[in-house]
Scaffold this motif. Structure first.
Motif, PDB file in Angstrom:
ATOM      1  N   MET A   1      37.228  38.603  38.609  1.00  0.00           N
ATOM      2  CA  MET A   1      38.336  39.519  38.431  1.00  0.00           C
ATOM      3  C   MET A   1      38.590  40.227  39.754  1.00  0.00           C
ATOM      4  O   MET A   1      37.668  40.584  40.467  1.00  0.00           O
ATOM      5  CB  MET A   1      38.019  40.539  37.351  1.00  0.00           C
ATOM      6  CG  MET A   1      39.124  41.539  37.192  1.00  0.00           C
ATOM      7  SD  MET A   1      38.938  42.815  35.924  1.00  0.00           S
ATOM      8  CE  MET A   1      37.567  42.387  34.970  1.00  0.00           C
ATOM      9  N   THR A   2      39.848  40.410  40.058  1.00  0.00           N
ATOM     10  CA  THR A   2      40.235  41.131  41.253  1.00  0.00           C
ATOM     11  C   THR A   2      40.860  42.452  40.827  1.00  0.00           C
ATOM     12  O   THR A   2      41.776  42.468  40.012  1.00  0.00           O
ATOM     13  CB  THR A   2      41.250  40.316  42.077  1.00  0.00           C
ATOM     14  OG1 THR A   2      40.674  39.041  42.368  1.00  0.00           O
ATOM     15  CG2 THR A   2      41.587  41.013  43.366  1.00  0.00           C
ATOM     16  N   LYS A   8      44.785  45.040  37.616  1.00  0.00           N
ATOM     17  CA  LYS A   8      43.779  43.978  37.661  1.00  0.00           C
ATOM     18  C   LYS A   8      44.425  42.618  37.461  1.00  0.00           C
ATOM     19  O   LYS A   8      45.357  42.466  36.676  1.00  0.00           O
ATOM     20  CB  LYS A   8      42.737  44.203  36.573  1.00  0.00           C
ATOM     21  CG  LYS A   8      41.923  45.450  36.781  1.00  0.00           C
ATOM     22  CD  LYS A   8      40.887  45.615  35.692  1.00  0.00           C
ATOM     23  CE  LYS A   8      40.127  46.900  35.950  1.00  0.00           C
ATOM     24  NZ  LYS A   8      40.112  47.779  34.824  1.00  0.00           N
ATOM     25  N   VAL A  10      43.228  38.314  37.137  1.00  0.00           N
ATOM     26  CA  VAL A  10      42.173  37.312  37.012  1.00  0.00           C
ATOM     27  C   VAL A  10      42.806  35.945  37.258  1.00  0.00           C
ATOM     28  O   VAL A  10      43.747  35.561  36.554  1.00  0.00           O
ATOM     29  CB  VAL A  10      41.521  37.357  35.611  1.00  0.00           C
ATOM     30  CG1 VAL A  10      40.457  36.270  35.487  1.00  0.00           C
ATOM     31  CG2 VAL A  10      40.937  38.727  35.320  1.00  0.00           C
ATOM     32  N   LYS A  12      43.306  32.201  36.879  1.00  0.00           N
ATOM     33  CA  LYS A  12      43.021  31.299  35.762  1.00  0.00           C
ATOM     34  C   LYS A  12      43.052  29.836  36.171  1.00  0.00           C
ATOM     35  O   LYS A  12      42.276  29.038  35.671  1.00  0.00           O
ATOM     36  CB  LYS A  12      44.018  31.527  34.622  1.00  0.00           C
ATOM     37  CG  LYS A  12      43.897  32.899  33.986  1.00  0.00           C
ATOM     38  CD  LYS A  12      42.565  33.042  33.301  1.00  0.00           C
ATOM     39  CE  LYS A  12      42.465  34.315  32.513  1.00  0.00           C
ATOM     40  NZ  LYS A  12      41.262  34.366  31.683  1.00  0.00           N
ATOM     41  N   TYR A  49      47.710  33.526  36.924  1.00  0.00           N
ATOM     42  CA  TYR A  49      46.858  34.707  36.811  1.00  0.00           C
ATOM     43  C   TYR A  49      47.097  35.387  35.472  1.00  0.00           C
ATOM     44  O   TYR A  49      48.203  35.350  34.936  1.00  0.00           O
ATOM     45  CB  TYR A  49      47.186  35.729  37.912  1.00  0.00           C
ATOM     46  CG  TYR A  49      46.726  35.330  39.277  1.00  0.00           C
ATOM     47  CD1 TYR A  49      45.504  35.771  39.769  1.00  0.00           C
ATOM     48  CD2 TYR A  49      47.507  34.521  40.088  1.00  0.00           C
ATOM     49  CE1 TYR A  49      45.075  35.407  41.035  1.00  0.00           C
ATOM     50  CE2 TYR A  49      47.085  34.146  41.349  1.00  0.00           C
ATOM     51  CZ  TYR A  49      45.868  34.598  41.818  1.00  0.00           C
ATOM     52  OH  TYR A  49      45.444  34.230  43.073  1.00  0.00           O
ATOM     53  N   ASP A  85      35.949  32.969  32.120  1.00  0.00           N
ATOM     54  CA  ASP A  85      35.683  34.018  31.137  1.00  0.00           C
ATOM     55  C   ASP A  85      36.369  33.732  29.799  1.00  0.00           C
ATOM     56  O   ASP A  85      36.202  34.476  28.844  1.00  0.00           O
ATOM     57  CB  ASP A  85      36.116  35.385  31.676  1.00  0.00           C
ATOM     58  CG  ASP A  85      37.597  35.451  31.997  1.00  0.00           C
ATOM     59  OD1 ASP A  85      38.207  34.388  32.250  1.00  0.00           O
ATOM     60  OD2 ASP A  85      38.153  36.557  32.007  1.00  0.00           O
TER      61      ASP A  85
END
Length: 138
Positions: A1-2, A8, A10, A12, A49, A85
Motif C-alpha cells: 500500500m502506498t 491511499k 494500492v 493491483k 489501483y 491482499d
C-alpha cells in the motif's frame, strides 16, 4: 500500500481497455491526453489501483474533473494481477474483464487527432517526448 498525504493507493495490476481510444502527447509540456473518442485509436495499457475516497477526490481535483477531464467507468481486460491482499474470490483472472474508472477528455484541439496514437504512456518512452514540468517551461 502506498500512503500519500492525499490518501491511499494500492497497486493491483495491469490492464488494457476493451475499447480503442486515442492517447496522444500534446502541448508544450508533452502532456498525455486520453481523448474520449471510443472506437478510435488503440487499446490503452495502464496500471490499475484501488484508491480510497480521499485520494479519489484529490485525483478528481487534480484532473480538473468534470470540466477538463471526465472520470468514467470503462471495461478493462486484465493483463496481470498482483493484488496480493485480495482474497482468492476477488482476484480476477488474466484476460477477464473488470470495470475501472478512467480519466479521459472531450476537450481537445482538433489537430490532436492528427498526432500519433500511443498504446501506453511513459514520460521517458521511445516516443522521445519527455514530459516537461510547468516550472521548467517558464
Amino acid at each position: 500500500m502506498t500512503c500519500y498525504k492525499h490518501g491511499k493507493a494500492v497497486f493491483k495490476g495491469m490492464g488494457k481497455t476493451v475499447e480503442k481510444y486515442p492517447l496522444v502527447i500534446a502541448e508544450e509540456a508533452n502532456i498525455p491526453f486520453l481523448l474520449n473518442i471510443p472506437g478510435t485509436g488503440r487499446r490503452i495499457i495502464g496500471e490499475i489501483y484501488s484508491v480510497d475516497e480521499q485520494l479519489l477526490h484529490f485525483l478528481d481535483d487534480f484532473e480538473g474533473c468534470p470540466n477538463w477531464y471526465q472520470r468514467t467507468p470503462q471495461e478493462i481486460e486484465i493483463l496481470e494481477w498482483e493484488g496480493t491482499d485480495d482474497s482468492p474470490d476477488e482476484r480476477p483472472a488474466a484476460n477477464s474483464i473488470i470495470t475501472c474508472f478512467v480519466y479521459s477528455t472531450t476537450c481537445y484541439q482538433p489537430e490532436w487527432l492528427q498526432l500519433p496514437y500511443h498504446k501506453c504512456y511513459d514520460a521517458f518512452g521511445n516516443h522521445g517526448l519527455r514530459y516537461i514540468r510547468h516550472r521548467d517551461i517558464i
